[in-house]
Design a protein around this motif. Structure first.
Motif, PDB file in Angstrom:
ATOM      1  N   MET A 180       0.812  -1.215   0.000  1.00  0.00           N
ATOM      2  CA  MET A 180       0.000   0.000   0.000  1.00  0.00           C
ATOM      3  C   MET A 180       0.845   1.266   0.000  1.00  0.00           C
ATOM      4  N   VAL A 181       2.152   1.106   0.173  1.00  0.00           N
ATOM      5  CA  VAL A 181       3.009   2.286   0.106  1.00  0.00           C
ATOM      6  C   VAL A 181       3.052   2.840  -1.318  1.00  0.00           C
ATOM      7  N   ILE A 182       2.750   2.012  -2.308  1.00  0.00           N
ATOM      8  CA  ILE A 182       2.775   2.463  -3.707  1.00  0.00           C
ATOM      9  C   ILE A 182       1.711   3.528  -3.975  1.00  0.00           C
ATOM     10  N   PRO A 183       0.420   3.281  -3.638  1.00  0.00           N
ATOM     11  CA  PRO A 183      -0.549   4.373  -3.826  1.00  0.00           C
ATOM     12  C   PRO A 183      -0.252   5.572  -2.930  1.00  0.00           C
ATOM     13  N   GLY A 184       0.375   5.338  -1.776  1.00  0.00           N
ATOM     14  CA  GLY A 184       0.769   6.461  -0.929  1.00  0.00           C
ATOM     15  C   GLY A 184       1.805   7.333  -1.610  1.00  0.00           C
TER      16      GLY A 184
END
Length: 295
Positions: A180-184
């Protein structure tokens, strides 16, 4: 002539003196054309299509900035590492948090905040530094905003090994939620580009704004949970949500440290991004044609 200031023509009224050249027409500048939106959209599309140019200019900026330096951008890494070690050892004891828990949290926080703060401060000169290009070449203005964002992204990449090193030393490895760090990071990148558009143009018009922004970012560092944790705040949690930097920081830090950010935090981050990007684009549409006169 800057784009967006089109020439409109109208016949000369009866009895009015004929303009020089005897053409029977007068020429007026129309700065309020309804085509501003189309021109701005075209500028943004052309700018992102020219991402290779923006990347090349960003790399050239960094080479010129560290010309004559032995370590170059690695000085940023060493500076962040020294700050991480100093704050970690001191505030870990002051806050009563075990070093193995605090340093991974602090490492991600400092690197993410470095991206936010560095981009905001650098945005203030994004258009001013491109004065020669803006005045003399037909290059989309959005290239300069993208150039600023890419420049700060490259600097941020030099700090990523610090996070991996701290995770390795203390044996902290996030789970599957780390994806989920990618969309962040996508939200962080959109805000970075929006900041380069908005602050780049505002500071080109009002040169004092840069000093105000620098002072605000110094205060924001202490008001945002970077070196302290949100759950340590005894009162004022509601006011913490009014800090636009907090959700953007949390959607990057949460997946790596705290098992992921909450749905409310993601909603706040998306809302901040939409408002920020909307205001930046509206300002760009309205004042894009005046940028050549401001820089």
């Amino acid at each position: 002539m800057p784009e967006g200031h089109a020439i409109s023509t109208a016949p000369v009224a009866a009895g009015a003196p004929t303009p020089r050249g005897g053409q029977g027409r007068i020429y007026r500048f129309d700065a309020a054309r309804p085509e501003r939106l189309r021109l701005a959209v075209t500028d943004v599309v052309d700018g992102f299509t020219s991402w290779r140019l923006a990347s090349a200019l960003a790399r050239l900026d960094l080479k010129n900035r560290y010309r004559g330096s032995v370590l170059g951008p690695l000085w940023v890494t060493l500076s962040t590492a020294a700050m991480l070690l100093g704050i970690g050892l001191l505030y870990g004891q002051l806050l009563g948090i075990a070093l193995g828990e605090y340093l991974p949290y602090l490492a991600v926080s400092l690197v993410a905040w470095g991206v936010i703060s560095g981009t905001v401060l650098d945005s203030c000169g994004a258009m001013i530094q491109a004065e020669g290009i803006v005045r003399q070449l037909r290059v989309p203005h959005s290239v300069h905003a993208l150039r600023c964002a890419v420049r700060n992204a490259i600097v941020a990449l030099h700090n990523l090994p610090l996070i991996l090193l701290v995770f390795l030393v203390f044996g902290h490895w996030p789970g599957a939620e780390a994806i989920m760090v990618i969309p962040g990071l996508v939200l962080l990148g959109i805000n970075a580009v929006a900041s380069c558009f908005l602050l780049g143009m505002v500071c080109a018009r009002f040169r004092d704004i840069g000093q105000i922004v620098a002072s605000v970012m110094q205060l924001a560092f202490f008001m945002t949970p970077v070196i302290w944790k949100p759950d340590q705040l005894r009162v004022g949690h509601v006011f913490l949500l009014l800090n636009p930097f907090y959700p953007l920081l949390e959607v990057v830090r949460g997946p790596l440290i705290e098992g992921g950010a909450s749905a409310g935090m993601w909603a706040a981050a998306v809302l901040v991004t939409l408002v920020h990007a909307g205001v930046a684009f509206a300002f760009f549409v309205r004042f894009r044609g005046r940028l050549a006169f401001w820089v």
